[in-house]
Design an enzyme around this catalytic site. Structure first.
Site, PDB file in Angstrom:
ATOM      1  N   GLU A   1       0.835  -1.215   0.000  1.00  0.00           N
ATOM      2  CA  GLU A   1       0.000   0.000   0.000  1.00  0.00           C
ATOM      3  C   GLU A   1       0.868   1.262   0.000  1.00  0.00           C
ATOM      4  OE1 GLU A   1      -2.581  -1.351   3.337  1.00  0.00           O
ATOM      5  OE2 GLU A   1      -4.227  -0.732   2.039  1.00  0.00           O
TER       6      GLU A   1
ATOM      7  N   GLU B   1      -4.481  -9.393   3.143  1.00  0.00           N
ATOM      8  CA  GLU B   1      -5.216  -9.179   4.408  1.00  0.00           C
ATOM      9  C   GLU B   1      -6.380 -10.141   4.592  1.00  0.00           C
ATOM     10  OE1 GLU B   1      -4.218  -6.860   2.341  1.00  0.00           O
ATOM     11  OE2 GLU B   1      -3.079  -5.375   3.490  1.00  0.00           O
TER      12      GLU B   1
END
Ligand code: NAD
Length: 688
Positions: free
Chosen positions: A104, A124
């Site tokens: 990210e 995730e």
């Protein structure tokens, strides 16, 4: 030691993160980064920045041990904001496995340059979470919605080539990746490349924004096999927001969802399994042991299990000799392996050269003398003590000194097998699960005389071939099958007491198992358990009768269910329902309806009770080990965390009380809460 530093290469500032082993983005590192980024912003000598790392990978993710704690600022979002507000180009130098929060951060940079072997992912979902620092907003803007859905809902990595083709990285560069990123940064400055941020790029979402209903069609196509009910739905909603909401609003909603998921039972359970798997391979008295490298392996028996086990070694690049006593059986085994490889090639998982290379590592033989140069030998012949004795006494003569002699037995006494050799210290159980080339669980069975060296070798090679090894002690069925048997006994009992196969299976799939226990029995073949029960002198009233009728499950088209020719879809069979009702009558068992919740508790709590006995006896070292066994070997939903974790979440008092009720209803002692369960329940504690 500082976690990050800034050096100048001409007018390019190189920020180097150095937080071994994987440059995890923990509290301290985030603070260091924000302070360096702030300084660089005000430093007029710096025209562009490169973000790179020391060690083997770019930031591989957040430090997940911090997930249970309140988030500390600066957060990953603050780091990304500092990059986005830089006003001069920031180039990420990607290598290794930039994942999760690390990826990210890279998505927040203006440009990304990747080394050829790089694998990027937003994994995730595998921990019951979703990206929480802009991943669901920036990835679809760079790669398009279809790619973002696939990556975020599967959590699986893609390689640098794929990332380049989908627009996630700007360049794939050979050689020193930091130098390549510096060169890229110089060009960006010289060419005055516009500093468009991923969050502001809407080209790839434009068509969807005009026609938002297309989103649902794309979402329906993306696999959603992972996780519990909440995390995938939240991730999907956040991707939908990328189309429907202004980016800042969508980012805020993403963060809120992420923070909520961190606190969810679902994510706690999946994180528990993640950590439990790491723990499971650790044995206190093995810490000092340095197991030797396994350079060659041998597998004895090329049946269902032996073929799969040999494939595991070949897949990991370890040469393996596979031995049968007859040419015909050997040829059958080799054909099975080839067929399995072709099938994974057909699914796109394997290139032709890979198949050839792997098959090339498998050396067939029909003489046990071929074990002579193997460092580890895994026996997978028939489940018959006489035959195992024969094989192991031959191995004793033929295996080289120091070789580990492993047995894949499901139920037999590993100590008795070891006693047939002059080197019981070299004997260990390596209990694989079917299909062995797919299932991740490996029970490593420690015999009374197994040496630390042999045990450590089995654990280490287990990891090397991609398994989740769990060390267990010797008892009938070890941990997994011992508890499984408890559940099977209970299933039969419940059939008599009033539930039908489809009701039991629906309750368990409703709980989260991919298949119900009776559909699984049909798939595995009812004859296996039947033969074993006969040998051991006990019965299962319904399953035994089905077998006597030749109903062995899917392979005969009939078992607990009916199967159309060529179909694996179970259909209820009135003949079976009638048989169940008639048997209950004959045995004078009164039938009554069950609620799904009662079915689940009747099947799971006796297993938990057995798990408590297993812990008390020291057969398993930790409750988490039992959970790993059930999640990786028996399809227990990972988002429920395994049977012992699930019991903890309900409270052991509740579990213990329910068992007492079952015991009172059944009028026998099999449900009496185990001493450890009673003790922990009384103390208000859980299993960990
Ligand atoms: P299988 O019948 O498919 O294969 C056994 C193979 O061993 C046969 O091909 C047979 O020809 C060969 N064999 C027999 N005696 C031999 C000898 N002396 N030398 C060389 N080869 C010999 O059985 P399987 O299902 O692969 O089971 C093998 C072992 O694995 C058993 O101990 C079983 O309990 C265990 N196991 C099975 C499963 C499963 O689901 N099938 C799961 C875990 C463990």
């Amino acid at each position: 030691m500082s976690l990050a530093s800034l050096e100048l290469d001409g007018h390019i500032g190189v920020i180097r993160i150095d937080n071994p082993p994987v440059n995890a983005l923990n509290n301290a590192l985030r603070a260091a980064l924000v302070s360096i980024l702030e300084g660089a912003r005000h430093n007029a000598a710096i025209e562009a920045l490169v973000l790179t790392c020391a060690g083997r990978t770019f930031i591989a993710g957040a430090d997940i041990s911090e997930f249970g704690q309140p988030p500390q600022r600066p957060t990953t979002i603050d780091v990304i904001a500092a990059i986005e507000q830089m006003g001069k180009p920031v180039v990420a130098a990607l290598f290794g496995t930039p994942m999760g929060g690390g990826f990210e951060v890279a998505l927040g940079c203006h440009f990304r340059v990747a080394a050829p072997g790089t694998r990027v992912a937003l994994p995730e979902i595998k921990l019951g979470l979703m990206p929480g620092a802009g991943g669901t907003q920036r990835l679809p803007r760079l790669a398009g919605m279809e790619k973002a859905l696939a990556m975020i809902l599967s959590g699986d990595p893609i390689d640098a080539k794929d990332a380049l083709a989908s627009g996630i990285v700007d360049e794939v560069a050979d050689g020193d990746i930091t130098a390549a990123a510096v060169a890229f940064a110089r060009r960006a400055v010289a060419e005055k490349r516009p500093l468009t941020l991923a969050r502001d790029r809407d080209e790839k979402l434009a068509a969807l924004k005009r026609n938002p209903s297309q989103f649902e069609a794309l979402a329906a196509k993306a696999s959603r096999r992972l996780g519990g009910p909440v995390a995938p739905a939240r991730a999907l909603q956040s991707l939908r927001d990328a189309v429907a909401l202004p980016v800042q609003a969508a980012l805020e909603r993403e963060r809120a969802s992420f923070l909520e998921l961190v606190e969810s039972e679902e994510s706690r359970a999946q994180r528990h399994i993640f950590f439990a798997e790491r723990e499971a391979a650790k044995v206190p008295d093995l810490r000092e042991v340095k197991p030797p490298d396994v350079k060659r392996a041998a597998v004895i028996g090329a049946g269902t299990m032996g073929s799969g086990i040999a494939m595991c070694f070949a897949n990991a690049g370890i040469p393996v000799t596979i031995i049968e006593n007859a040419q015909e059986a050997l040829a059958r085994g080799l054909a099975t392996m080839e067929k399995n490889y072709q099938a994974s090639a057909a699914r796109g998982g394997l290139a032709k050269e890979d198949i050839a290379r792997r098959l090339g590592l498998i050396h067939p033989a029909t003489d046990l003398t071929a074990v002579a140069d193997a460092d580890i030998i895994v026996e997978a012949v028939f489940e018959d003590m006489g035959i195992k004795h024969e094989v192991f006494s031959a191995l004793d003569r033929l295996a080289k000194p120091g070789a580990v002699l492993a047995t894949n037995t499901s139920y037999l006494d590993v100590n008795a097998i070891a006693a047939t050799t002059g080197r019981p210290d070299a004997v260990v159980g390596m209990h694989f699960f079917s299909p062995a080339n797919v299932m991740r669980l490996l029970e490593v069975v420690r015999g009374t005389k197994t040496s630390p060296q042999a045990l450590a070798t089995a654990v280490r090679i287990g990891r090397k071939i991609g398994k989740a090894p769990v060390v267990v002690g010797v008892c009938h069925g070890f941990v997994g099958n011992r508890m499984h048997r408890i559940r099977s006994v209970e299933t039969e009992r419940i059939l008599l007491e009033g539930a039908l196969p489809r009701e039991i299976d629906a309750a368990m799939t409703g709980f989260g198992f991919a298949m119900g226990p009776l559909a699984v029995s049909d798939l595995a073949g009812l004859d296996i358990g039947w033969r074993m029960r006969k040998a051991e002198g006990f019965s299962a009233p319904i399953a035994d009768q089905l077998c006597e009728m030749g109903r062995f499950g899917q392979k005969t088209g009939r078992g607990f269910y009916l199967y159309e020719p060529g179909s694996r879809t179970p259909r209820p069979d009135p003949e079976v329902d009638a048989l169940i009702v008639a048997t209950a009558k004959k045995l004078e068992v009164e039938r009554h309806p069950f609620e799904p919740k009662d079915l689940v508790e009747r099947l799971l709590f006796p297993m938990v009770n057995e798990g408590a006995r297993i812990l008390d006896e020291g057969i398993a070292q930790r409750a988490g080990d039992i959970d790993v066994i059930w999640v990786y070997g028996y399809g227990f939903p990972s988002w429920r965390g395994g049977p012992m974790h699930y019991a903890n979440t309900l409270g052991l008092n509740y579990v213990s009380d329910r068992l007492k009720q079952f015991a009172a209803q059944a009028g026998d002692s099999r449900h009496e809460p185990a001493p450890l369960l009673t003790k922990l329940a009384a103390e208000g504690k859980g299993f960990t």
